[in-house]
Design an enzyme around this catalytic site. Structure first.
Site, short mmCIF file in Angstrom:
data_model
loop_
_atom_site.label_atom_id
_atom_site.label_comp_id
_atom_site.label_asym_id
_atom_site.label_seq_id
_atom_site.Cartn_x
_atom_site.Cartn_y
_atom_site.Cartn_z
N GLY A 34 -0.29 4.00 -5.40
CA GLY A 34 0.10 2.76 -6.05
C GLY A 34 1.50 2.73 -6.62
CB VAL A 51 -3.97 5.55 1.51
CG1 VAL A 51 -4.80 6.25 2.58
CG2 VAL A 51 -3.07 4.50 2.16
CB VAL A 67 -0.91 0.04 1.26
CG1 VAL A 67 -1.78 1.28 1.27
CG2 VAL A 67 -1.75 -1.23 1.34
CB CYS A 68 2.25 3.74 -1.65
SG CYS A 68 1.77 3.67 -3.38
NE ARG A 69 -1.42 11.70 -2.19
CZ ARG A 69 -1.97 12.03 -3.35
NH1 ARG A 69 -1.63 11.38 -4.44
NH2 ARG A 69 -2.87 12.97 -3.43
#
Length: 204
Positions: A85, A110, A81-83
């Site tokens: 992708g 997210v 997971v990141c902001r």
């Protein structure tokens, strides 16, 4: 410019894109008690601002440096997971190179998770890296552009910034994001890798 400023570690992805997982599918898996392990590879500051409940924060640079240690405590049911992708795709590449296949990336990160109305844990609000990169790059271009009206040649600094952003888009990297991620503002509480590994071990 890469949308997740955060291609901040300078990795350039290679090979096919990692398999994605939609927020709706992930929510259902969690609801059914089959939720995968979630590794959030954003900076500690971003993670502290907002994160998916139950996720582990392992910043991208830390993950790359300690991927061999993490590998022993990760099975194939892992979602990165990141902001948005981009950083998660880099993390997938790093772990795949270390020998962990069949990883998945949360589609839209997210940001998409929040848009879907899924639950999050919130802390102190702060700007994400992408917004910081836009601010710094835009400010430099603006200031040097105006200064160039009075001081010949200063505008070339803005031109260099533009060239850097163009390269960032083509190469899917972001040197400015990498530098900004090292600021105390973005670091937040230091990730304790031993605690993360202990938590992963407990779930094994």
């Amino acid at each position: 410019m890469t949308t997740d400023a955060s291609r901040a570690d300078g990795l350039t992805p290679a090979g096919p894109a990692p398999a994605g997982l939609t927020p709706a599918t992930l929510q259902q898996l969690i609801k059914d008690g089959r939720g995968p392990r979630l590794l959030d590879v954003r900076t500690p500051g971003e993670f502290r601002t907002v994160h998916i409940p139950g996720s582990y924060n392992v910043p991208l640079n830390t993950l790359r440096e300690h991927r061999a240690e993490l590998l022993a405590h990760l099975d194939e049911d892992v979602v990165l997971v990141c902001r948005s992708g981009a950083r998660a795709a880099q993390a997938e590449q790093a772990l795949a190179e270390a020998g962990l296949p069949n990883l998945r990336v949360l589609d839209g990160g997210v940001t998409a998770w929040e848009i879907a109305g899924a639950p999050v844990n919130r802390g102190e609000a702060r700007w994400d890296l992408e917004r910081q990169v836009r601010l710094v790059a835009g400010s430099v271009v603006l200031v040097t552009g105006v200064a160039g009206l009075f001081v010949p040649g200063v505008h070339l600094i803005g031109t260099a910034i533009g060239a850097g952003l163009t390269f960032a888009a083509i190469g899917n990297t972001c040197a400015m994001g990498m530098l900004l991620s090292k600021l105390p503002y973005n670091r937040g509480p230091r990730t304790d890798l031993r605690t993360v590994i202990a938590s992963l071990r407990d779930r094994s």
